[in-house]
Design a protein around this motif. Structure first.
Motif, PDB file in Angstrom:
ATOM      1  N   LEU A 311       0.832  -1.209   0.000  1.00  0.00           N
ATOM      2  CA  LEU A 311       0.000   0.000   0.000  1.00  0.00           C
ATOM      3  C   LEU A 311       0.863   1.254   0.000  1.00  0.00           C
ATOM      4  O   LEU A 311       0.570   2.228  -0.706  1.00  0.00           O
ATOM      5  N   ALA A 312       1.948   1.220   0.793  1.00  0.00           N
ATOM      6  CA  ALA A 312       2.863   2.361   0.797  1.00  0.00           C
ATOM      7  C   ALA A 312       3.514   2.528  -0.568  1.00  0.00           C
ATOM      8  O   ALA A 312       3.695   3.660  -1.051  1.00  0.00           O
ATOM      9  N   GLY A 313       3.861   1.405  -1.221  1.00  0.00           N
ATOM     10  CA  GLY A 313       4.464   1.478  -2.547  1.00  0.00           C
ATOM     11  C   GLY A 313       3.519   2.062  -3.578  1.00  0.00           C
ATOM     12  O   GLY A 313       3.920   2.884  -4.412  1.00  0.00           O
ATOM     13  N   LEU A 334       9.436   8.749   2.623  1.00  0.00           N
ATOM     14  CA  LEU A 334       8.919   8.036   3.790  1.00  0.00           C
ATOM     15  C   LEU A 334       8.146   6.793   3.349  1.00  0.00           C
ATOM     16  O   LEU A 334       8.299   5.710   3.917  1.00  0.00           O
ATOM     17  N   LEU A 335       7.299   6.973   2.345  1.00  0.00           N
ATOM     18  CA  LEU A 335       6.537   5.843   1.813  1.00  0.00           C
ATOM     19  C   LEU A 335       7.465   4.833   1.140  1.00  0.00           C
ATOM     20  O   LEU A 335       7.281   3.618   1.276  1.00  0.00           O
ATOM     21  N   ASN A 336       8.462   5.345   0.440  1.00  0.00           N
ATOM     22  CA  ASN A 336       9.422   4.469  -0.224  1.00  0.00           C
ATOM     23  C   ASN A 336      10.157   3.599   0.794  1.00  0.00           C
ATOM     24  O   ASN A 336      10.366   2.396   0.573  1.00  0.00           O
ATOM     25  N   ALA A 337      10.554   4.192   1.906  1.00  0.00           N
ATOM     26  CA  ALA A 337      11.293   3.448   2.926  1.00  0.00           C
ATOM     27  C   ALA A 337      10.435   2.336   3.522  1.00  0.00           C
ATOM     28  O   ALA A 337      10.916   1.222   3.758  1.00  0.00           O
ATOM     29  N   TRP A 338       9.153   2.621   3.765  1.00  0.00           N
ATOM     30  CA  TRP A 338       8.292   1.587   4.352  1.00  0.00           C
ATOM     31  C   TRP A 338       8.019   0.472   3.343  1.00  0.00           C
ATOM     32  O   TRP A 338       7.967  -0.703   3.699  1.00  0.00           O
ATOM     33  N   GLY A 342       9.087  -3.555   3.846  1.00  0.00           N
ATOM     34  CA  GLY A 342       8.235  -4.718   3.669  1.00  0.00           C
ATOM     35  C   GLY A 342       8.845  -5.730   2.720  1.00  0.00           C
ATOM     36  O   GLY A 342       8.800  -6.942   2.963  1.00  0.00           O
ATOM     37  N   ILE A 343       9.449  -5.235   1.626  1.00  0.00           N
ATOM     38  CA  ILE A 343      10.031  -6.146   0.630  1.00  0.00           C
ATOM     39  C   ILE A 343      11.297  -6.815   1.169  1.00  0.00           C
ATOM     40  O   ILE A 343      11.448  -8.038   1.116  1.00  0.00           O
ATOM     41  N   ALA A 344      12.212  -6.016   1.686  1.00  0.00           N
ATOM     42  CA  ALA A 344      13.525  -6.536   2.086  1.00  0.00           C
ATOM     43  C   ALA A 344      13.528  -7.064   3.514  1.00  0.00           C
ATOM     44  O   ALA A 344      14.194  -8.057   3.810  1.00  0.00           O
ATOM     45  N   GLY A 345      12.801  -6.391   4.408  1.00  0.00           N
ATOM     46  CA  GLY A 345      12.842  -6.782   5.809  1.00  0.00           C
ATOM     47  C   GLY A 345      12.002  -8.011   6.108  1.00  0.00           C
ATOM     48  O   GLY A 345      12.491  -9.001   6.661  1.00  0.00           O
ATOM     49  N   LEU A 400       1.340  -2.453 -11.099  1.00  0.00           N
ATOM     50  CA  LEU A 400       1.961  -3.754 -10.859  1.00  0.00           C
ATOM     51  C   LEU A 400       2.059  -4.062  -9.367  1.00  0.00           C
ATOM     52  O   LEU A 400       1.934  -5.221  -8.953  1.00  0.00           O
ATOM     53  N   THR A 401       2.281  -3.040  -8.550  1.00  0.00           N
ATOM     54  CA  THR A 401       2.308  -3.253  -7.102  1.00  0.00           C
ATOM     55  C   THR A 401       0.929  -3.657  -6.604  1.00  0.00           C
ATOM     56  O   THR A 401       0.795  -4.498  -5.706  1.00  0.00           O
ATOM     57  N   LEU A 402      -0.122  -3.069  -7.193  1.00  0.00           N
ATOM     58  CA  LEU A 402      -1.489  -3.462  -6.843  1.00  0.00           C
ATOM     59  C   LEU A 402      -1.735  -4.921  -7.240  1.00  0.00           C
ATOM     60  O   LEU A 402      -2.371  -5.678  -6.488  1.00  0.00           O
TER      61      LEU A 402
END
Length: 417
Positions: A311-313, A334-338, A342-345, A400-402
């Motif tokens: 959702l942030a992406g 900020l949204l990019n970091a979250w 989610g992807i990496a963490g 694509l993220t959706l």
């Protein structure tokens, strides 16, 4: 959309630090920092090294990097698979560190582009697997999801400092100087991994002595430590769906990072320094985002946390498509970091939870990034051909993220294995 909670079994002695000595608690963070520095030194400087030292053209740089990535793709499956069979992640990590040292020496001595290409394919691809094996070792040793995410945050710290430091070294001392820095990091990596092996051997001997003191035969072979028992949040079909979703998420993340400089200068008509500022702010914010999502991972489902990252992406990519000035560009990070957290963490420990072999699961996760980088090319090409121009790239990324979020939702509803 309902997401199942993760179920884990804590075991004494895992690398969370509760039973370790202060010195041993520094080994894993130090190793993560060193592996992160190795990649952060080499990756941004590699194209520059190929151009300045061996006279490679732009097309030749692309070909060499493609061969290098193919080698890394294969090594990310073969070496972790071997480590899984032998339960010997630290030993293979040591081999990767030695290969890094040999790679730095080979590139320093090479005088032609073909020789440098052979070094990158034969030595560089396998050498880059070391960081993946560190996370496989953590999983095999019983680390919690939060421990793995926190270790991943240390790698992000290395990426905040690594590229600027690498360019500074090149600017002051020349192109070959960064190879010396990489060699120095490799030597430290070898020493750190050797200390981890010694620590593990001492723990094994202590366990054997304790077993003997309790009346068991002293010659008994200490049991091989197994990964923590966790129930996979998805079934077998869900594993395939999650992998497909992560290829899309990695692709859109790579797309935004790759096109940022061009987008800022050509579409937003801003100085290139704003692109660097945006990427730098995003990298700096990744660390607290990873630490926060690591704390949440013990109380929330990994799929639910990844859904928040999706959702942030989506919001981030749509924001980039609409942005017109530098302030909003920086604020959107900020949204990019979250999204990245989610992807990496959460993504890495999720793969380790879905696939019981730590090396294979980590290698497959790493390769979703490699495949995503390949897919990012068509996203950029097709997105820029729309009526929106370069802004269409980010609209396509949001779409694509959706799709990835929808796939994750479907996987969450699949019966568990």
């Amino acid at each position: 959309m309902r997401f199942p909670r993760s179920e884990r079994v804590d075991r004494p002695g895992h690398p969370s630090g509760r039973t370790a000595t202060p010195g041993s608690r520094l080994l894993v963070p130090s190793s993560a920092l060193l592996w992160g520095l190795q990649l952060a030194f080499l990756s941004p400087a590699l194209a520059l090294i190929l151009t300045n030292l061996y006279g490679a053209s732009t097309a030749e740089v692309g070909l060499v990097l493609a061969l290098y990535n193919v080698s890394g793709f294969a090594a990310s499956l073969l070496l972790p698979g071997y480590a899984d069979r032998r339960h010997s992640y630290l030993t293979v990590m040591t081999v990767c560190a030695v290969l890094t040292l040999l790679l730095a020496g080979a590139l320093a001595l090479a005088t032609t582009l073909p020789a440098a290409t052979v070094a990158l394919v034969v030595l560089g691809g396998p050498a880059g697997v070391g960081s993946s094996l560190l996370f496989a070792h953590l999983r095999h040793s019983g680390a919690r999801t939060a421990d793995i995410v926190n270790t991943r945050a240390i790698v992000s710290v290395a990426w905040v400092a690594g590229p600027p430091l690498a360019t500074l070294i090149i600017g002051w001392f020349g192109d070959r100087a960064v190879l010396l820095a990489i060699a120095a990091v490799a030597v430290l990596n070898i020493a750190t991994t050797a200390a981890m092996i010694a620590q593990r051997s001492a723990a094994t001997r202590a366990a054997a002595a304790a077993t003997a003191a309790g009346g068991e035969p002293s010659t008994a072979t200490p049991p091989v430590e197994e990964s923590p028992v966790e129930e996979s949040p998805v079934g077998r079909t869900g594993v395939v769906l999650i992998m497909a979703a992560f290829v899309l998420l990695q692709a859109t993340n790579a797309t935004a990072m790759t096109i940022m400089t061009v987008y800022v200068t050509e579409t937003l008509r801003l100085p290139v320094v704003w692109a660097g500022a945006a990427l730098g702010v995003a990298a700096a914010l990744e660390v607290p985002a990873l630490l926060l999502i690591g704390r949440l991972s013990d109380r929330s489902s990994p799929l639910a946390l990844i859904a928040t990252g999706c959702l942030a992406g989506i919001a981030y990519y749509l924001g980039l498509a609409l942005v017109t000035g530098p302030i909003l560009l920086i604020g959107l990070q900020l949204l990019n970091a979250w999204c990245f957290a989610g992807i990496a963490g959460v993504g890495l420990p999720l793969f380790q939870q879905m696939i019981p072999r730590p090396g294979l699961s980590t290698g497959l996760y790493t390769n979703t990034r490699r495949i995503g980088a390949i897919v990012s090319g068509p996203i950029i090409a097709i997105g820029s051909l729309t009526a929106l121009g370069q802004r269409g790239i980010f609209v396509a990324s949001a779409a694509l993220t959706l799709v990835a979020l929808g796939i994750i939702g479907i996987a969450a509803r699949r019966p568990r294995a």
